[in-house]
Scaffold this active site. Structure first.
Site, PDB file in Angstrom:
ATOM      1  N   GLU A 158     -11.007   1.067   4.597  1.00 41.38           N
ATOM      2  CA  GLU A 158     -10.664   0.753   3.192  1.00 41.38           C
ATOM      3  C   GLU A 158     -10.651  -0.734   2.860  1.00 41.38           C
ATOM      4  O   GLU A 158      -9.681  -1.244   2.299  1.00 41.38           O
ATOM      5  CB  GLU A 158      -9.304   1.376   2.846  1.00 41.38           C
ATOM      6  CG  GLU A 158      -9.280   2.881   3.051  1.00 41.38           C
ATOM      7  CD  GLU A 158      -7.971   3.526   2.610  1.00 41.38           C
ATOM      8  OE1 GLU A 158      -7.038   2.816   2.200  1.00 41.38           O
ATOM      9  OE2 GLU A 158      -7.889   4.763   2.680  1.00 41.38           O
ATOM     10  N   ASN A 200     -14.966   2.994   7.371  1.00 38.61           N
ATOM     11  CA  ASN A 200     -14.432   4.200   6.731  1.00 38.61           C
ATOM     12  C   ASN A 200     -13.806   3.853   5.377  1.00 38.61           C
ATOM     13  O   ASN A 200     -13.076   2.865   5.272  1.00 38.61           O
ATOM     14  CB  ASN A 200     -13.353   4.783   7.665  1.00 38.61           C
ATOM     15  CG  ASN A 200     -12.878   6.167   7.282  1.00 38.61           C
ATOM     16  OD1 ASN A 200     -13.690   7.062   7.066  1.00 38.61           O
ATOM     17  ND2 ASN A 200     -11.561   6.350   7.204  1.00 38.61           N
ATOM     18  N   HIS A 236     -11.489  12.455  -0.058  1.00 38.88           N
ATOM     19  CA  HIS A 236     -10.283  13.033  -0.659  1.00 38.88           C
ATOM     20  C   HIS A 236     -10.677  13.387  -2.089  1.00 38.88           C
ATOM     21  O   HIS A 236     -10.774  12.524  -2.955  1.00 38.88           O
ATOM     22  CB  HIS A 236      -9.138  12.021  -0.647  1.00 38.88           C
ATOM     23  CG  HIS A 236      -8.694  11.654   0.738  1.00 38.88           C
ATOM     24  ND1 HIS A 236      -8.109  12.579   1.587  1.00 38.88           N
ATOM     25  CD2 HIS A 236      -8.758  10.500   1.425  1.00 38.88           C
ATOM     26  CE1 HIS A 236      -7.828  11.979   2.745  1.00 38.88           C
ATOM     27  NE2 HIS A 236      -8.218  10.718   2.677  1.00 38.88           N
ATOM     28  N   GLU A 263     -12.065  12.608   6.241  1.00 37.17           N
ATOM     29  CA  GLU A 263     -10.688  12.955   5.852  1.00 37.17           C
ATOM     30  C   GLU A 263     -10.690  13.987   4.735  1.00 37.17           C
ATOM     31  O   GLU A 263      -9.909  13.910   3.784  1.00 37.17           O
ATOM     32  CB  GLU A 263      -9.919  11.694   5.393  1.00 37.17           C
ATOM     33  CG  GLU A 263      -9.913  10.588   6.428  1.00 37.17           C
ATOM     34  CD  GLU A 263      -9.072   9.377   6.037  1.00 37.17           C
ATOM     35  OE1 GLU A 263      -8.251   9.470   5.093  1.00 37.17           O
ATOM     36  OE2 GLU A 263      -9.235   8.328   6.680  1.00 37.17           O
ATOM     37  N   ASP A 265     -10.220  16.626   2.072  1.00 39.85           N
ATOM     38  CA  ASP A 265      -9.260  17.555   1.451  1.00 39.85           C
ATOM     39  C   ASP A 265      -9.620  17.630  -0.026  1.00 39.85           C
ATOM     40  O   ASP A 265     -10.183  16.691  -0.585  1.00 39.85           O
ATOM     41  CB  ASP A 265      -7.786  17.203   1.712  1.00 39.85           C
ATOM     42  CG  ASP A 265      -7.407  15.758   1.428  1.00 39.85           C
ATOM     43  OD1 ASP A 265      -8.174  15.050   0.741  1.00 39.85           O
ATOM     44  OD2 ASP A 265      -6.324  15.333   1.885  1.00 39.85           O
TER      45      ASP A 265
HETATM   46  C1  XIL Z   1      -2.107   8.998   5.498  1.00 41.68           C
HETATM   47  C2  XIL Z   1      -1.316   9.981   6.350  1.00 41.68           C
HETATM   48  O1  XIL Z   1      -1.854  11.258   6.148  1.00 41.68           O
HETATM   49  C3  XIL Z   1       0.140   9.945   5.962  1.00 41.68           C
HETATM   50  O2  XIL Z   1       0.899  10.726   6.884  1.00 41.68           O
HETATM   51  C4  XIL Z   1       0.662   8.515   5.975  1.00 41.68           C
HETATM   52  O3  XIL Z   1       1.995   8.503   5.479  1.00 41.68           O
HETATM   53  C5  XIL Z   1      -0.204   7.618   5.119  1.00 41.68           C
HETATM   54  O4  XIL Z   1      -1.540   7.702   5.573  1.00 41.68           O
HETATM   55  N1  XIL Z   1      -6.652   7.220   4.014  1.00 41.68           N
HETATM   56  C6  XIL Z   1      -6.556   7.073   5.376  1.00 41.68           C
HETATM   57  C7  XIL Z   1      -5.486   7.777   6.130  1.00 41.68           C
HETATM   58  O5  XIL Z   1      -7.440   6.431   5.984  1.00 41.68           O
HETATM   59  O6  XIL Z   1      -5.061   7.056   7.238  1.00 41.68           O
HETATM   60  C8  XIL Z   1      -4.320   8.124   5.252  1.00 41.68           C
HETATM   61  O7  XIL Z   1      -3.420   8.924   6.002  1.00 41.68           O
HETATM   62  C9  XIL Z   1      -4.783   8.826   3.993  1.00 41.68           C
HETATM   63  C10 XIL Z   1      -5.714   7.938   3.209  1.00 41.68           C
END
Ligand code: XIL
Length: 452
Positions: A158, A200, A236, A263, A265
């Site tokens: 990020e 990422n 996401h 990631e 969802d």
């Molecule tokens: C999130 C986790 O799922 C949570 O448990 C934590 O509190 C915060 O981070 N992008 C990412 C992940 O790269 O590491 C993040 O994970 C979600 C967003």
């Protein structure tokens, strides 16, 4: 009385799998019954982000062991977890995830070496050279601890800004100098030469200013030999998905890196199952998309509280989204581009000879039954090119379904492709690439190239 009907159902399931095994033996179908096994049919993985604190829950580990062949630590390998005070490393949580993955024979994705969030407090208050040195030490130490055990590291997470700038996100990491990302990748490569090194990010689900900023960075890294192997698309997602999701993955793959969905969802809603299937099919259609990771197992495990964005409900039951992913994986299995015996994975086309000025174009095809992806290399001759158009004729029955890094005129028969803003200029002797996907059979003849 309640046990009897269950026994009948189980027997039917066993009979069905025996039947499926019989069909597999004659080679006409290859339906696997778990996410990991069905992804493995095309050499891909299907993973989940997992939390060390949940591994004592038998519902959770039951699903994990059954369904997945890759794991990512949800938090355990982040900077605040692994280096809680400067120079003092704690690998207990990360090692727990690693041993869980190893016990499953799964890949382990490392997440994440440098991220502006979840920095330990001591790093948050640092800046300048002291912070840069601490960052590089962190990358080196953690990548060395896990050397040889990690399939792919999210080296930097990020680092790009949201919105229209296409530039970097402000952070104390960024303020140590714009070269912090390449410095991190070089340190990671030196520490663990066998891990794939990924960049990422999120909000990169289509061609937009942010994803194009990242695309340009990756292109620059490849041109200058900065070690980078993969780009992670967090994905996401809300209740819709950009129409160019797949072509965006493909344009990165055309740069010579793997792509991974890291990631995934998707907000629960009418489209959840469809969006999951769309993402799955997109990965399967891109030969360099090596796998998909969902960010948690059950809805109750998700960081997106209340959005129910995962594949299993709070009780661990499979949701409709699960079935749509499994079906998409199985539908693609035997005809996938990666495993196709006639074509194999995409390797870049060779640079065509271009004498004098002008430009030439050559196509490499990655075909499967009913479709193809074409990568077209546009090469400048002895003079630099400023703007180009490539023309070719698609065979009858073929229609374009997506185009990346070029703008097309026409979708069937005689079609042409014009450069976009970032790839119109080609240095003398240099080249660029664009691509397209189509139905039917891809074009066989060498395309024509015109300058201007
Ligand atoms: C999130 C986790 O799922 C949570 O448990 C934590 O509190 C915060 O981070 N992008 C990412 C992940 O790269 O590491 C993040 O994970 C979600 C967003």
């Amino acid at each position: 009385m309640t046990i009897r009907p269950r026994f009948v159902v189980l027997s039917a399931a066993v009979a069905a799998s025996v039947l499926a095994a019989g069909i597999t033996m004659i080679g006409t179908a290859d339906a696997a019954s778990t996410l990991g096994a069905s992804a493995a049919q095309s050499g891909r993985y299907f993973g989940a982000a997992i939390a060390a604190g949940k591994l004592s829950n038998s519902t959770y580990t039951g699903i994990l062991n059954r369904e997945f062949n890759s794991v990512t630590p949800e938090n355990e390998m982040k900077w605040d977890a692994t280096e809680p005070s400067q120079g003092s490393f704690n690998y207990s949580g990360g090692d727990r995830i690693l041993s869980q993955g190893q016990s499953m024979g799964a890949k382990v994705r490392g997440h994440a070496l440098l991220w502006y969030q979840q920095e330990p407090g001591w790093a948050q208050s640092m800046s300048g050279t002291a912070l840069r040195n601490a960052m590089m030490n962190h990358v080196t130490q953690v990548a060395t601890h896990y050397k040889g055990k990690i399939y792919a590291w999210d080296v930097v997470n990020e680092a790009f800004a949201d919105g229209g700038s296409g530039g970097r996100r402000d952070s104390n990491l960024q303020r140590t100098g714009n070269d912090w990302i390449e410095a991190a990748f070089k340190a990671a490569r030196a520490a663990d030469p066998n891990a794939k090194l990924c960049y990422n990010d999120y909000n990169t689900d289509g061609v937009n200013a942010k994803s194009t900023g990242i695309y340009n960075m990756v292109k620059d890294f490849k041109a200058r030999g900065v070690p980078i192997d993969c780009v992670g698309f967090q994905s996401h997602l809300g209740t819709s998905i950009p129409g160019d999701y797949q072509s965006n993955l493909q344009r990165f793959a055309a740069l010579g890196v793997d792509v991974q969905i890291t990631e995934l969802d998707v907000a629960q809603g009418g489209n959840q199952a469809n969006i999951y299937a769309t993402v799955t099919r997109a990965c399967l259609a891109v030969s360099r998309c090596t796998g998909i990771t969902v960010w948690g197992i059950r809805d109750s495990d998700s960081w997106r509280t209340g959005e129910n964005p995962l594949l299993f409900d709070n009780s661990g039951n499979k949701k409709a989204a699960y079935t749509s992913v499994l079906n998409a994986l199985n539908a693609a299995g035997p005809t996938n581009p990666t495993t196709s015996p006639t074509t194999g994975p995409t390797t870049g086309p060779t640079t065509p000879p271009a004498g004098g000025g002008g430009c030439t174009a050559s196509t490499s095809l990655n075909s499967w039954n009913g479709g193809y992806v074409a990568t077209v290399r546009v090469a400048a001759g002895a003079s630099a090119v400023n703007g180009w158009t490539v023309s070719l004729t698609l065979p009858s029955g073929s229609a374009l379904t997506s185009v990346w890094s070029a703008t097309n005129t026409g979708t069937t028969g005689a079609v042409s492709f014009r450069n976009v803003s970032y790839n119109g200029q080609i240095a003398a002797g240099g080249y660029t690439e664009f691509g397209f996907q189509g139905t039917g059979t891809g074009p066989a003849a060498t395309p024509a190239c015109q300058v201007g």
